[in-house]
Design an enzyme around this catalytic site. Structure first.
Site, PDB file in Angstrom:
ATOM      1  N   HIS A  60       0.816  -1.226   0.000  1.00  0.00           N
ATOM      2  CA  HIS A  60       0.000   0.000   0.000  1.00  0.00           C
ATOM      3  C   HIS A  60       0.850   1.277   0.000  1.00  0.00           C
ATOM      4  O   HIS A  60       0.727   2.089  -0.923  1.00  0.00           O
ATOM      5  CB  HIS A  60      -0.996  -0.034   1.159  1.00  0.00           C
ATOM      6  CG  HIS A  60      -1.684   1.261   1.436  1.00  0.00           C
ATOM      7  ND1 HIS A  60      -2.538   1.850   0.517  1.00  0.00           N
ATOM      8  CD2 HIS A  60      -1.630   2.096   2.498  1.00  0.00           C
ATOM      9  CE1 HIS A  60      -2.981   2.997   1.025  1.00  0.00           C
ATOM     10  NE2 HIS A  60      -2.451   3.164   2.220  1.00  0.00           N
ATOM     11  N   GLU A  89       0.850   6.281  12.531  1.00  0.00           N
ATOM     12  CA  GLU A  89      -0.485   5.942  12.984  1.00  0.00           C
ATOM     13  C   GLU A  89      -0.618   4.461  13.354  1.00  0.00           C
ATOM     14  O   GLU A  89      -1.258   4.118  14.331  1.00  0.00           O
ATOM     15  CB  GLU A  89      -1.489   6.299  11.886  1.00  0.00           C
ATOM     16  CG  GLU A  89      -2.876   6.397  12.433  1.00  0.00           C
ATOM     17  CD  GLU A  89      -3.889   6.504  11.332  1.00  0.00           C
ATOM     18  OE1 GLU A  89      -3.495   6.774  10.187  1.00  0.00           O
ATOM     19  OE2 GLU A  89      -5.063   6.310  11.622  1.00  0.00           O
ATOM     20  N   ASP A  90      -0.023   3.598  12.544  1.00  0.00           N
ATOM     21  CA  ASP A  90      -0.312   2.168  12.693  1.00  0.00           C
ATOM     22  C   ASP A  90       0.817   1.323  13.270  1.00  0.00           C
ATOM     23  O   ASP A  90       0.632   0.133  13.491  1.00  0.00           O
ATOM     24  CB  ASP A  90      -0.670   1.563  11.317  1.00  0.00           C
ATOM     25  CG  ASP A  90      -1.921   2.197  10.736  1.00  0.00           C
ATOM     26  OD1 ASP A  90      -2.687   2.749  11.532  1.00  0.00           O
ATOM     27  OD2 ASP A  90      -2.105   2.125   9.521  1.00  0.00           O
TER      28      ASP A  90
HETATM   29 MN    MN Z   1      -2.862   4.675   3.856  1.00  0.00          MN
END
Ligand code: MN
Length: 733
Positions: A60, A89-90
Site C-alpha cells: 500500500h 499511525e499504525d
Molecule cells: Mn494509507
C-alpha cells in the site's frame, strides 16, 4: 493457503524498483539514498501487517508513493512521506523517530497526514469537522493533501476487499470530499478516477450500465474519430505543427451525471468524447499558435458560436488552460475540440504539482495557488463556524466554477457562479455591502438579488440609511457576505432586545411578578423560548401576549396542574427499542411500534437495498441506498444512519411509480390498464397519460409488495405493442 515469504520479499523489491524508475527524472543527488532509507524503515515497521486482501501491507505505501511520483509528480520529500504515511499511525514508530531519521519537514507532513486520518476513520464524527481539519492541515503544506489524495485513490482502487457498509461510507466520502478537492487542485486524472470508482461503489448498477454501453459503442466511435481527424492531420502537418490529435472519452461519472441531471438517455448524449489537439510550441507562441489551430479547424468544420471557451486568456482558478470549441462534424454530429499545448496538457492532468516543473513560466499561477490557500485560511477563521453550514458555503465558494466581474474602475473580482450584486458589494467592502440599496450592471439598474454574469461591470449604489435585512440572507451565496449579514443582524437583534427588556419588565411589574433572572428563565421555559434575549426580542415586536404572562403566574402558583409541556419520546430511544439486541433495524413489520416513513424522494419498496435515517421531527425515514440524497446523508450524518433490512414474509403493499413511453398506438392505454388490473394483488392509485404528436407518455402509481413483484409487472408492460420504454420513477406523481 501457505504464504511464500521469499516470493513476497522479491515482489516488494520489484515494486520498489518500479517506484524508483518512476521518480528517477526528478531526483537530485542524495535523494535516492533517503528514499531507500524510508523504504527500509516502512518495510520493517509494517512487516507483520497485512491488508484486507491478504497482501503484505507495505504494498500500500509503495503504491501510494508510486501515484505521488507518477500521477502527481512529487519530488523526493513527497515520496519519502508517502512511503512513511501510515507508520506513525499504525506502527511502533513515533513522530520523534521520524524527526530523528528524516528531519523536521518530513515529520511535519507525516504529522499532518496522521491528523487527517485520525479524524476521518472515526465513524461517529461529523464529516464537516473532518473537512475543516483537512483544509487546515492542507494550508500548512500542500503535499499533505496531495499524498492524502494518493492514499485515498489507492484505497478506492482496492475497495473491493472491504465490507459493503465500509465501501458505501468510503465511496460517499470520496465523492463528497476528495474528488472535489482533486478537482480544485487541478488533478484531473485523479479526480476522474475517484469519481468513477465512487460511482461504482455507491451505485454499481448505474456505473456498469454506462460502462457496458461505452464498450459496446467503442468501435463505432473510433471509426468516427478517425474520419474526423484524418483531414485535420494533413493540414496541421502541412502548416508545420508538431502535434498529437486524438479522441478522448468522457468519464463514466460525468456521463452518468448528464443522464441524471439533463434526463437524457445514453444514446442521446452527443459529447461522449472530445477531440484533443496537443501542440508542441515555445511558451511565447502558445497563444497565437493555439488560435492558429482554431482557425484551421473552423475553416474545415463549422463552429457553434455559443460554444467557444477561451481559458488561455483567462485560465480557470485551478490553473486549467485550454481553448475549447464545438464544431459540426461528419454525419451532422456536434464535436467538442480542445486545443492546448504540451505544457497546458500536463498542467490539466497533473495540476499544481506540474506547475513546479514549469516554475519560471508559471510564477503568476503560483501566486494564484497562494491566493486560493489564503481564501481557505480566511474562511477557516470565520468566527461562527457552524461546521455543516461552513462546509456548504465552502463547497459553494471554492469548488464551484467562478465568474469574473468588474468594478466601475475596471478592477476584476472573482466570485462563485450564482453570486449576486449583493455578494459583489460585500466583496468590495463590508460597509459597501451593509449600505447597499441597489446596483447598476452595465449601466442598467438592477435589484440586489441580480445574478451576476461573467464580464458584468457593476456599480454598487449605497445609502447610509440602509441596514442589512433578514431576507438578504436569501440573496447571497458567498461565505463572506453571509457571515457579515448574520453578525450585523445579530447586532440589530441585540439592540431591539434591549428595548424589549424594558417592555418585559413593565409587563412583569403589572402582573405583580418580580423581574428576576429566575422568573425570566422560568417564563422562557414555560413558553419554550430558547433564551431570554429571544424573549425580549419578541416582546419588542409585540409578540408576547399578556395572557401568556397571566397563565404563567397561575402555573407558578399551582405548579401541580399539568403545564403546557407534553412529553415526546426520544427517537433514539425508539430506535434502540426496535432494534432489540441486534444492531439492524427491521422494517416492514409492526408499523405502529416504530415511527418510520418511506422517504418520498426515492420511494423504497421491499427488496430494495435500504438504510434508515433519523430525522429531526419526522421519525426515521427509509431511503434506498441509491437514492439521490444518499451520498449527502451518509457522508454528513453517518451517526444518524441506521442499518435497515426488510422483513420477508409480509404482505404490506408499497407505493411505486412506473413511467411508460411509447408510440401512440390505438388501444395502447386500454391494453396497459387491462394488464395492470388483471395482475393479482396490484392496486392502482393514479394513472396519467399524455400524448403529443404521436408520442405517448404515461405515469402510473401502483401498490406492489416488493421489487420482484414490480419487475415482473414491468417486464409484462415492456412486451405491449407500441411500448418502447418502461422505467421505475422516484418522484411521487
Ligand atoms: Mn494509507
Amino acid at each position: 493457503m501457505k504464504i511464500d515469504l521469499e516470493a513476497e520479499r522479491k515482489e516488494i523489491l520489484n515494486r520498489y524498483k518500479i517506484l524508483i524508475q518512476a521518480c528517477k527524472r526528478r531526483l537530485e543527488k542524495g535523494d535516492k539514498e533517503i528514499i531507500r532509507k524510508a523504504f527500509e524503515v516502512a518495510v520493517e515497521a509494517h512487516k507483520e501487517m497485512r491488508r484486507k486482501s491478504g497482501e503484505p501491507y507495505i504494498y500500500h505505501p509503495i503504491a501510494v508513493a508510486q501515484i505521488c511520483a507518477e500521477e502527481i509528480g512529487l519530488g523526493a520529500t513527497g515520496i519519502v512521506c508517502a512511503l512513511l504515511h501510515d507508520t506513525v499511525e499504525d506502527t511502533e514508530i513515533t513522530l520523534d523517530d521520524v524527526t530523528g531519521l528524516f528531519g523536521e519537514k518530513v515529520a511535519q507532513i507525516i504529522n499532518g497526514l496522521t491528523k487527517i486520518s485520525g479524524v476521518i476513520d472515526n465513524t461517529s464524527s461529523i464529516q464537516a469537522e473532518n473537512f475543516r481539519k483537512v483544509l487546515l492541515t492542507m494550508s500548512e503544506d500542500i503535499r499533505v493533501i496531495l499524498i492524502k489524495l494518493a492514499d485515498r485513490l489507492h484505497n478506492m482502487r482496492t475497495l473491493e476487499h472491504m465490507k459493503r457498509e465500509k465501501q458505501m461510507k468510503i465511496a460517499s466520502e470520496t465523492l463528497f470530499l476528495y474528488a472535489p478537492l482533486a478537482h480544485r487542485l487541478g488533478l484531473n486524472n485523479i479526480k476522474t478516477e475517484l469519481e468513477d470508482l465512487g460511482l461504482k461503489y455507491t451505485n454499481s448498477e448505474g456505473y456498469y450500465d454506462i460502462a457496458v454501453k461505452l464498450q459496446e459503442t467503442e468501435p463505432q466511435r473510433k471509426r468516427f474519430v478517425q474520419k474526423f481527424i484524418e483531414p485535420l492531420k494533413e493540414i496541421l502537418g502541412e502548416q508545420g505543427f508538431t502535434f498529437k490529435i486524438f479522441g478522448r472519452p468522457k468519464s463514466i461519472f460525468s456521463i452518468y451525471n448528464k443522464t441524471k441531471t439533463k434526463g437524457v438517455a445514453f444514446e442521446e448524449i452527443y459529447d461522449l468524447f472530445a477531440i484533443r489537439i496537443v501542440i508542441d510550441t515555445p511558451l511565447e507562441q502558445e497563444k497565437s499558435d493555439c488560435w492558429k489551430v482554431y482557425s484551421i479547424i473552423t475553416d474545415f468544420y463549422h463552429p457553434s458560436p455559443e460554444r467557444l471557451r477561451d481559458w488561455i486568456s483567462t485560465p480557470k482558478s485551478n490553473g486549467y488552460e485550454s481553448l475549447h470549441t464545438t464544431v459540426m462534424g461528419p454525419e451532422g454530429k456536434w464535436v467538442e475540440v480542445q486545443i492546448r499545448t504540451v505544457r497546458m496538457d500536463e498542467l490539466a492532468e497533473k495540476g499544481y504539482a506540474a506547475h513546479w516543473k514549469y516554475k519560471d513560466s508559471a510564477a503568476d499561477k503560483e501566486s494564484n495557488l497562494e491566493g486560493w490557500l489564503q481564501r481557505i485560511r480566511e474562511m477557516l477563521e470565520n468566527p461562527d463556524p457552524n461546521a455543516l453550514e461552513f462546509m456548504d458555503d465552502f463547497k459553494l465558494n471554492l469548488f464551484s466554477d467562478e465568474l469574473f466581474a468588474f468594478t466601475p474602475k475596471g478592477d476584476m473580482k472573482t466570485l462563485p457562479v450564482g453570486a449576486t450584486a449583493l455578494d459583489f458589494a460585500f466583496e468590495i467592502h463590508t460597509k459597501v455591502g451593509e449600505q447597499c440599496i441597489g446596483a447598476k450592471v452595465n449601466f442598467k439598474l438592477v435589484p440586489l438579488s441580480y445574478e451576476i454574469k461573467s464580464g458584468d461591470q457593476i456599480e454598487i449604489l449605497t445609502s447610509n440609511k440602509q441596514t442589512p435585512k433578514e431576507d438578504w440572507l436569501g440573496y447571497v451565496i458567498t461565505a463572506k457576505a453571509k457571515s457579515k449579514i448574520k453578525s450585523s443582524l445579530k447586532e440589530q437583534r441585540k439592540k431591539i432586545a434591549e428595548e424589549g427588556r424594558e417592555i418585559m419588565e413593565r409587563k412583569f411589574y403589572k402582573n405583580k411578578l418580580d423581574f428576576t433572572l429566575q422568573n425570566v428563565n422560568d417564563f422562557c421555559q414555560f413558553l419554550k423560548i430558547p433564551s431570554s434575549q429571544e424573549l425580549f426580542y419578541r416582546a419588542a415586536l409585540g409578540n408576547v401576549d399578556i395572557k401568556e404572562i397571566k397563565e404563567f403566574v397561575r402555573f407558578k402558583n399551582n405548579p401541580l396542574k399539568p403545564s403546557r409541556k407534553t412529553v415526546t419520546p426520544k427517537i433514539e430511544q425508539l430506535v434502540t427499542n426496535a432494534r432489540g439486541s441486534s444492531d439492524m433495524l427491521v422494517i416492514g413489520d409492526d408499523m405502529q411500534k416504530l415511527d418510520y416513513k418511506l422517504s418520498p424522494c426515492c420511494n423504497p419498496i421491499p427488496g430494495d437495498d435500504v438504510f434508515g435515517f433519523i430525522t429531526v421531527g419526522e421519525g426515521i425515514k427509509i431511503h434506498r441506498v441509491n437514492c439521490p440524497n444518499a451520498i449527502k446523508l451518509l457522508s454528513n450524518y453517518a451517526y444518524r444512519v441506521v442499518k435497515a433490512k426488510w422483513l420477508n414474509d409480509q404482505m404490506i403493499s408499497f407505493l411505486a411509480g412506473i413511467k411508460i413511453i411509447g408510440t401512440d398506438e390505438l388501444g395502447l392505454v386500454n391494453n396497459i390498464t387491462k394488464i395492470i388490473s388483471n395482475e393479482n394483488n396490484i392496486n392502482m392509485r393514479s394513472i396519467k397519460f399524455d400524448t403529443d404528436d404521436g408520442l405517448f407518455e404515461g405515469t402510473i402509481m401502483i401498490y406492489v409488495h416488493d421489487t420482484k413483484h414490480l419487475n415482473h409487472l414491468m417486464d409484462i408492460l415492456k412486451k405491449v405493442k407500441g411500448v418502447t420504454k418502461v422505467e421505475r420513477i422516484d418522484e411521487k406523481a
